[in-house]
Scaffold this active site. Structure first.
Site, PDB file in Angstrom:
ATOM      1  CE1 TYR A   1      -3.739  -2.502   0.088  1.00 46.21           C
ATOM      2  CE2 TYR A   1      -4.443  -2.169   2.314  1.00 46.21           C
ATOM      3  CZ  TYR A   1      -4.300  -2.714   1.159  1.00 46.21           C
ATOM      4  OH  TYR A   1      -4.888  -3.466   1.188  1.00 46.21           O
TER       5      TYR A   1
ATOM      6  CG  ASN B   1      -8.547 -10.582  -3.746  1.00 48.54           C
ATOM      7  OD1 ASN B   1     -10.017 -10.284  -4.026  1.00 48.54           O
ATOM      8  ND2 ASN B   1      -7.505 -10.061  -3.468  1.00 48.54           N
TER       9      ASN B   1
HETATM   10  N1  NAP Z   1      -7.359  -7.570  -0.525  1.00 48.11           N
HETATM   11  C1  NAP Z   1      -7.207  -6.841  -1.643  1.00 48.11           C
HETATM   12  O1  NAP Z   1      -7.333  -6.657  -2.275  1.00 48.11           O
HETATM   13  C2  NAP Z   1      -7.826  -5.461  -1.237  1.00 48.11           C
HETATM   14  C3  NAP Z   1      -7.990  -4.302  -2.438  1.00 48.11           C
HETATM   15  C4  NAP Z   1      -8.374  -2.982  -1.989  1.00 48.11           C
HETATM   16  C5  NAP Z   1      -8.918  -2.353  -1.065  1.00 48.11           C
HETATM   17  N2  NAP Z   1      -8.418  -3.465  -0.022  1.00 48.11           N
HETATM   18  C6  NAP Z   1      -8.809  -2.797   0.982  1.00 48.11           C
HETATM   19  O2  NAP Z   1      -9.877  -2.377   2.208  1.00 48.11           O
HETATM   20  C7  NAP Z   1     -10.348  -1.169   2.510  1.00 48.11           C
HETATM   21  C8  NAP Z   1     -11.199  -0.201   1.476  1.00 48.11           C
HETATM   22  O3  NAP Z   1     -10.927  -0.177  -0.094  1.00 48.11           O
HETATM   23  P1  NAP Z   1     -11.049   1.504  -0.952  1.00 48.11           P
HETATM   24  O4  NAP Z   1     -10.554   2.448  -0.152  1.00 48.11           O
HETATM   25  O5  NAP Z   1     -11.127  -0.172  -2.059  1.00 48.11           O
HETATM   26  O6  NAP Z   1     -12.900   1.162  -0.540  1.00 48.11           O
HETATM   27  P2  NAP Z   1     -14.483   1.767   0.110  1.00 48.11           P
HETATM   28  O7  NAP Z   1     -13.642   1.755   1.676  1.00 48.11           O
HETATM   29  O8  NAP Z   1     -15.292   1.805  -0.697  1.00 48.11           O
HETATM   30  O9  NAP Z   1     -13.624   3.549  -0.204  1.00 48.11           O
HETATM   31  C9  NAP Z   1     -12.979   3.961  -0.645  1.00 48.11           C
HETATM   32  C10 NAP Z   1     -12.501   5.238  -0.864  1.00 48.11           C
HETATM   33  O10 NAP Z   1     -14.076   6.409  -1.290  1.00 48.11           O
HETATM   34  C11 NAP Z   1     -13.702   7.720  -0.616  1.00 48.11           C
HETATM   35  N3  NAP Z   1     -15.168   7.460  -0.623  1.00 48.11           N
HETATM   36  C12 NAP Z   1     -15.879   6.837   0.227  1.00 48.11           C
HETATM   37  N4  NAP Z   1     -17.203   7.818  -0.030  1.00 48.11           N
HETATM   38  C13 NAP Z   1     -17.255   8.708  -0.620  1.00 48.11           C
HETATM   39  C14 NAP Z   1     -17.895   9.945  -0.568  1.00 48.11           C
HETATM   40  N5  NAP Z   1     -19.200   9.508   0.189  1.00 48.11           N
HETATM   41  N6  NAP Z   1     -17.984  10.010  -1.710  1.00 48.11           N
HETATM   42  C15 NAP Z   1     -17.228  10.451  -2.214  1.00 48.11           C
HETATM   43  N7  NAP Z   1     -15.192   9.503  -2.049  1.00 48.11           N
HETATM   44  C16 NAP Z   1     -15.753   8.593  -0.645  1.00 48.11           C
HETATM   45  C17 NAP Z   1     -12.964   7.467   0.097  1.00 48.11           C
HETATM   46  O11 NAP Z   1     -12.377   8.585   0.190  1.00 48.11           O
HETATM   47  P3  NAP Z   1     -12.812   9.394   1.219  1.00 48.11           P
HETATM   48  O12 NAP Z   1     -10.816   9.224   2.383  1.00 48.11           O
HETATM   49  O13 NAP Z   1     -12.645  11.346   0.930  1.00 48.11           O
HETATM   50  O14 NAP Z   1     -13.529   9.306   2.233  1.00 48.11           O
HETATM   51  C18 NAP Z   1     -12.423   6.417  -0.435  1.00 48.11           C
HETATM   52  O15 NAP Z   1     -11.151   7.097  -1.408  1.00 48.11           O
HETATM   53  C19 NAP Z   1      -8.458  -0.644   2.138  1.00 48.11           C
HETATM   54  O16 NAP Z   1      -7.755   0.397   2.589  1.00 48.11           O
HETATM   55  C20 NAP Z   1      -7.692  -1.455   1.826  1.00 48.11           C
HETATM   56  O17 NAP Z   1      -7.111  -1.722   3.460  1.00 48.11           O
HETATM   57  C21 NAP Z   1      -8.155  -4.868   0.056  1.00 48.11           C
END
Ligand code: NAP
Length: 317
Positions: free
Chosen positions: A57, A159
């Site tokens: 990350y 995954n």
């Molecule tokens: N295992 C894997 O392969 C894998 C892959 C991807 C991610 N992950 C893990 O899962 C976590 C979450 O994944 P993710 O970050 O992709 O998904 P998420 O939690 O669905 O999305 C977070 C992102 O969406 C934005 N967001 C959320 N609500 C919003 C709104 N109302 N308006 C504008 N932007 C908004 C956030 O921005 P703000 O920060 O501005 O709120 C942030 O950039 C990661 O941090 C990581 O730990 C794991």
């Protein structure tokens, strides 16, 4: 479920992918560490005890920033459950982006994770994505040595489908405790597979049948990455008409249940009997608090289905 291994595990996981100043080669700055500190405290204040990392990350800067916060306040570690992932190797002078389940890579990755996070022991090591070149005994040997050395407590995966988990589990003496998959109101293959079995709509499904059931039967905690769908239904960018309709429904249910839109989006995942643990990736302190409201919501069957139908843009078969 995770509470089976860690009684203090929270219903939500804080995902640390947004820490460390972004996917760039800039050195970690004081502001990046300050941001990590603010976010970690916001998560803790909202009842979150599980923190999710991966060695890649923001090119390892997320772990470095988090580690600096722990160095400044070591007692924070006492009430945290820390997980990180390894085995994705980004492209380098040796080759293209690849997966690596070799004993040597897993072992050396854990040492680097522990050093960056400034901890002695990782609570859960997750294998980030399945490596087609996996040698079962090599993984099993590496995991056993890491556990014996006290460097990791548990093993998880990410995954992977149910067959892959069962295959890996067959070589291990330790249980696989978690599987992290993309699951959200927007990304519903995990659910659609079961609903559309025996129908044409199932033909292009990329989700392996039985994964949900395998995890539920074998106490493999399902963790949902991308759980907020990047805010698509809770005030963020929305592209198509079905998403606009679903976002409107989320807003009206938020009013009905007296919670935030984020709580409805996450509460929809949490209403499933698999006891899914959403991983939230927002770095916005206010949004973290709004997400935490999800623990207070139990959607009715009717509202749960209404959200499903709205997000699909079609009624169910
Ligand atoms: N295992 C894997 O392969 C894998 C892959 C991807 C991610 N992950 C893990 O899962 C976590 C979450 O994944 P993710 O970050 O992709 O998904 P998420 O939690 O669905 O999305 C977070 C992102 O969406 C934005 N967001 C959320 N609500 C919003 C709104 N109302 N308006 C504008 N932007 C908004 C956030 O921005 P703000 O920060 O501005 O709120 C942030 O950039 C990661 O941090 C990581 O730990 C794991």
């Amino acid at each position: 479920m995770l509470t089976h291994y860690f009684p203090t595990a929270s219903a939500l996981v804080y995902g640390c992918m947004g820490l460390g100043g972004g996917w760039n080669k800039n050195p970690l700055s004081d502001d990046d560490v300050k941001q990590a500190e603010t976010v970690v405290h916001a998560a803790i204040e909202n009842g979150i005890t599980v923190f999710d990392h991966a060695d890649i990350y923001t090119f390892s800067k997320a772990e470095k920033a988090f580690g600096k916060v722990l160095r400044q306040q070591p007692s924070l570690r006492d009430n945290m459950i820390l997980q990180s992932k390894c085995a994705i190797r980004l492209d380098d002078e040796l080759g293209p982006k690849r997966y690596d389940f070799s004993a040597q890579w897993i072992t050396c990755s854990v040492d680097n994770i522990l050093r960056r996070l400034a901890i002695e022991q990782l609570d859960i090591l997750l294998l980030h994505r399945p490596d087609p070149l996996m040698e079962l005994n090599e993984v099993a040997g590496a995991v056993e040595k890491l556990q014996k050395a006290g460097k990791i407590t548990h093993l998880g995966v990410s995954n992977m489908h149910g067959h892959q988990i069962a295959f890996l589990q067959s070589a291990l003496d330790t249980p696989i405790v978690t599987n992290q998959l993309e699951m959200s109101l927007a990304f519903r293959d995990w659910l659609e597979d079961g609903i559309t079995t025996n129908s044409a709509a199932n033909r292009n499904m990329g989700y392996a049948p039985g994964t949900l059931e395998y995890c539920m039967q074998n106490k493999v905690q399902l963790q949902a990455w991308g759980s907020l769908a990047q805010g698509k239904y809770s005030g963020g960018h929305t592209e198509c008409e079905a998403d606009v309709i679903a976002a409107e429904l989320v807003a009206s249910l938020a009013e009905k249940y007296g919670v935030s839109a984020e709580a409805i989006v996450l509460g929809w995942l949490m209403r499933h009997p698999a006891n899914i643990q959403p991983v939230i990736g927002t770095t916005n302190v206010q949004r973290i608090a709004q997400c935490a409201e999800a623990t207070t919501v139990t959607l009715s069957r009717e509202d749960w289905y209404a959200l499903l139908v709205a997000a699909r843009g079609n009624e169910i078969p």
